[in-house]
Design a protein around this motif. Sequence first.
Motif, PDB file in Angstrom:
ATOM      1  N   ALA A  18       0.821  -1.217   0.000  1.00 59.71           N
ATOM      2  CA  ALA A  18       0.000   0.000   0.000  1.00 59.71           C
ATOM      3  C   ALA A  18       0.851   1.261   0.000  1.00 59.71           C
ATOM      4  CB  ALA A  18      -0.931   0.006   1.213  1.00 59.71           C
ATOM      5  N   ALA A  19       2.089   1.154   0.476  1.00 60.53           N
ATOM      6  CA  ALA A  19       2.972   2.325   0.492  1.00 60.53           C
ATOM      7  C   ALA A  19       3.401   2.746  -0.903  1.00 60.53           C
ATOM      8  CB  ALA A  19       4.211   2.028   1.345  1.00 60.53           C
ATOM      9  N   ARG A  20       3.287   1.844  -1.885  1.00 59.08           N
ATOM     10  CA  ARG A  20       3.593   2.148  -3.289  1.00 59.08           C
ATOM     11  C   ARG A  20       5.012   2.701  -3.450  1.00 59.08           C
ATOM     12  NH1 ARG A  20      -0.879   1.810  -6.472  1.00 59.08           N
ATOM     13  NH2 ARG A  20       0.199   2.959  -8.125  1.00 59.08           N
ATOM     14  N   THR A  21       5.952   1.988  -2.861  1.00 58.35           N
ATOM     15  CA  THR A  21       7.341   2.424  -2.973  1.00 58.35           C
ATOM     16  C   THR A  21       7.859   2.297  -4.402  1.00 58.35           C
ATOM     17  OG1 THR A  21       8.068   0.196  -2.334  1.00 58.35           O
ATOM     18  CG2 THR A  21       7.870   1.850  -0.581  1.00 58.35           C
ATOM     19  N   GLY A  22       7.252   1.426  -5.176  1.00 59.10           N
ATOM     20  CA  GLY A  22       7.650   1.322  -6.584  1.00 59.10           C
ATOM     21  C   GLY A  22       7.424   2.621  -7.328  1.00 59.10           C
ATOM     22  N   ASP A  23       6.374   3.359  -6.950  1.00 64.28           N
ATOM     23  CA  ASP A  23       6.134   4.665  -7.565  1.00 64.28           C
ATOM     24  C   ASP A  23       7.279   5.618  -7.277  1.00 64.28           C
ATOM     25  OD1 ASP A  23       3.732   3.629  -8.369  1.00 64.28           O
ATOM     26  OD2 ASP A  23       2.501   4.808  -6.997  1.00 64.28           O
ATOM     27  N   LEU A  24       7.800   5.571  -6.040  1.00 65.46           N
ATOM     28  CA  LEU A  24       8.926   6.428  -5.675  1.00 65.46           C
ATOM     29  C   LEU A  24      10.162   6.066  -6.491  1.00 65.46           C
ATOM     30  CD1 LEU A  24      10.564   8.407  -3.978  1.00 65.46           C
ATOM     31  CD2 LEU A  24      10.616   6.699  -2.132  1.00 65.46           C
ATOM     32  N   ALA A 274      12.659  15.438  -5.607  1.00 66.19           N
ATOM     33  CA  ALA A 274      11.310  15.731  -6.088  1.00 66.19           C
ATOM     34  C   ALA A 274      10.396  14.516  -5.953  1.00 66.19           C
ATOM     35  CB  ALA A 274      11.361  16.186  -7.548  1.00 66.19           C
ATOM     36  N   ALA A 275      10.917  13.336  -6.295  1.00 65.67           N
ATOM     37  CA  ALA A 275      10.110  12.115  -6.206  1.00 65.67           C
ATOM     38  C   ALA A 275       9.767  11.797  -4.760  1.00 65.67           C
ATOM     39  CB  ALA A 275      10.856  10.952  -6.850  1.00 65.67           C
ATOM     40  N   ASN A 276      10.715  12.024  -3.859  1.00 63.85           N
ATOM     41  CA  ASN A 276      10.465  11.785  -2.439  1.00 63.85           C
ATOM     42  C   ASN A 276       9.350  12.689  -1.919  1.00 63.85           C
ATOM     43  OD1 ASN A 276      11.444  10.693   0.302  1.00 63.85           O
ATOM     44  ND2 ASN A 276      11.612  12.901   0.584  1.00 63.85           N
ATOM     45  N   HIS A 277       9.380  13.947  -2.330  1.00 61.22           N
ATOM     46  CA  HIS A 277       8.321  14.877  -1.925  1.00 61.22           C
ATOM     47  C   HIS A 277       6.960  14.405  -2.430  1.00 61.22           C
ATOM     48  CE1 HIS A 277       6.085  18.633  -1.358  1.00 61.22           C
ATOM     49  NE2 HIS A 277       5.659  18.464  -2.590  1.00 61.22           N
ATOM     50  N   GLU A 278       6.891  14.036  -3.685  1.00 61.22           N
ATOM     51  CA  GLU A 278       5.618  13.626  -4.265  1.00 61.22           C
ATOM     52  C   GLU A 278       5.119  12.337  -3.623  1.00 61.22           C
ATOM     53  OE1 GLU A 278       2.457  14.422  -6.991  1.00 61.22           O
ATOM     54  OE2 GLU A 278       4.051  15.585  -6.057  1.00 61.22           O
ATOM     55  N   TRP A 279       6.025  11.415  -3.352  1.00 60.01           N
ATOM     56  CA  TRP A 279       5.626  10.156  -2.735  1.00 60.01           C
ATOM     57  C   TRP A 279       5.068  10.374  -1.334  1.00 60.01           C
ATOM     58  CZ3 TRP A 279       8.041   7.269   1.378  1.00 60.01           C
ATOM     59  CH2 TRP A 279       7.492   6.000   1.561  1.00 60.01           C
ATOM     60  N   HIS A 280       5.723  11.226  -0.546  1.00 55.78           N
ATOM     61  CA  HIS A 280       5.215  11.516   0.788  1.00 55.78           C
ATOM     62  C   HIS A 280       3.827  12.164   0.722  1.00 55.78           C
ATOM     63  CE1 HIS A 280       9.202  10.703   2.526  1.00 55.78           C
ATOM     64  NE2 HIS A 280       8.585  10.684   3.683  1.00 55.78           N
ATOM     65  N   ARG A 281       3.616  12.953  -0.307  1.00 54.86           N
ATOM     66  CA  ARG A 281       2.319  13.630  -0.438  1.00 54.86           C
ATOM     67  C   ARG A 281       1.197  12.647  -0.750  1.00 54.86           C
ATOM     68  NH1 ARG A 281      -0.774  16.461  -4.185  1.00 54.86           N
ATOM     69  NH2 ARG A 281       0.496  15.755  -5.928  1.00 54.86           N
ATOM     70  N   LYS A 282       1.520  11.555  -1.443  1.00 53.28           N
ATOM     71  CA  LYS A 282       0.479  10.650  -1.927  1.00 53.28           C
ATOM     72  C   LYS A 282       0.427   9.300  -1.221  1.00 53.28           C
ATOM     73  CE  LYS A 282       0.335  12.496  -6.662  1.00 53.28           C
ATOM     74  NZ  LYS A 282       0.523  12.153  -8.094  1.00 53.28           N
ATOM     75  N   SER A 283       1.520   8.884  -0.613  1.00 54.64           N
ATOM     76  CA  SER A 283       1.599   7.519  -0.109  1.00 54.64           C
ATOM     77  C   SER A 283       0.607   7.258   1.013  1.00 54.64           C
ATOM     78  CB  SER A 283       3.014   7.217   0.397  1.00 54.64           C
ATOM     79  OG  SER A 283       3.069   5.926   0.961  1.00 54.64           O
ATOM     80  N   LEU A 284      -0.044   6.103   0.964  1.00 51.48           N
ATOM     81  CA  LEU A 284      -0.958   5.706   2.027  1.00 51.48           C
ATOM     82  C   LEU A 284      -0.233   5.456   3.342  1.00 51.48           C
ATOM     83  CD1 LEU A 284      -3.330   3.239   0.109  1.00 51.48           C
ATOM     84  CD2 LEU A 284      -3.767   5.611   0.746  1.00 51.48           C
ATOM     85  N   ARG A 285       1.067   5.250   3.277  1.00 53.18           N
ATOM     86  CA  ARG A 285       1.832   5.036   4.503  1.00 53.18           C
ATOM     87  C   ARG A 285       1.704   6.223   5.442  1.00 53.18           C
ATOM     88  NH1 ARG A 285       6.042   1.847   6.392  1.00 53.18           N
ATOM     89  NH2 ARG A 285       7.582   2.864   7.726  1.00 53.18           N
ATOM     90  N   TYR A 286       1.531   7.394   4.894  1.00 51.45           N
ATOM     91  CA  TYR A 286       1.457   8.605   5.700  1.00 51.45           C
ATOM     92  C   TYR A 286       0.046   9.181   5.774  1.00 51.45           C
ATOM     93  CZ  TYR A 286       6.355   7.876   5.165  1.00 51.45           C
ATOM     94  OH  TYR A 286       7.597   7.283   5.180  1.00 51.45           O
ATOM     95  N   ARG A 287      -0.923   8.392   5.397  1.00 52.56           N
ATOM     96  CA  ARG A 287      -2.330   8.798   5.568  1.00 52.56           C
ATOM     97  C   ARG A 287      -3.038   7.958   6.594  1.00 52.56           C
ATOM     98  NH1 ARG A 287      -4.648   9.731  -0.593  1.00 52.56           N
ATOM     99  NH2 ARG A 287      -3.060  11.208  -1.282  1.00 52.56           N
TER     100      ARG A 287
END
Length: 290
Positions: A18-24, A274-287
């Motif tokens: 669910a964290a979608r680290t592959g997207d990062l 930039a990718a780290n910022h976007e991932w933190h904004r969208k990742s379910l890990r931080y929601r």
Amino acid sequence: MTSTDLFPHPAVRAKMFAARTGDLAASAFPDADHESVVLVNRWILWTLGVDDYFDQFPLEDRIQAYDAVLGNVEELLSDGATTRPTHPVTRSLVELWHTTCPPMSHTWRNHFRSNTLKYLTSMRVEAEFLTKARQNSLDVYVPLRRDTFWCRAAIDLVARVEQVDVVEIVYSSEEYQELCAAAADVGAWTNDFCTAQRELSVGEAFNLPALLMRTHGYEFPHAASCTLRMIQDRLSDLLGFKAALLERPEVRALPAEQASQMLRCLKGVENWVAANHEWHRKSLRYRSSP
């Protein structure tokens, strides 16, 4: 990672998926081949697994847990190491290490080993710091948090994906090292911003907004706003260090091939941030809720 049992339980694996680290990994390395993206993703998953593993222990037990699991990690990552680790955390690390290093130079492996060990050691220092209830200050917190975020080793992976070495005259320069430090601060403070409310709710205080609240008496909204301003300032620092690096006479005099390799790596650092910022904004890990 499942081959070394780092994520043995279905619920844990589901959380990681669910964290979608592959997207990062894919966003950070948009031009990389599939094998390289998978390798980066495995490293990201490993760092999250290590983080979650030690978070499950009460604070007073974390140093003992660290020593039991990672006490001999420096030997495990040394050339010619013969010890076969048994714990999933260290077994996964050694497996990744031997997958990552062979194509790279001895110099690159030394840099990557040093930065990986610095990341791992900082986790013990963090636990010791909190256990002893020392009074945090920005001067103490910032360099420690910088190391706990794994960013320096991630930047080394940029060169691994590019299959080049950052020439030593660049790597050892003050400007390049400060650029890496700024990138790590941006990443760490972005993570702090995204996790602050959850960590505050469970009493975890190793967090920049929490530190600003405690040391400056800020309410959470103001502490969060200050964190965002600090992130923006460090982004400006990063770009300034890059510009200063490119103006160094010895850097300007690099042969065309080395200059091209350096520029690709610098672009890779920017992509990672930039990718780290976007991932933190969208990742379910931080929601998710605590």
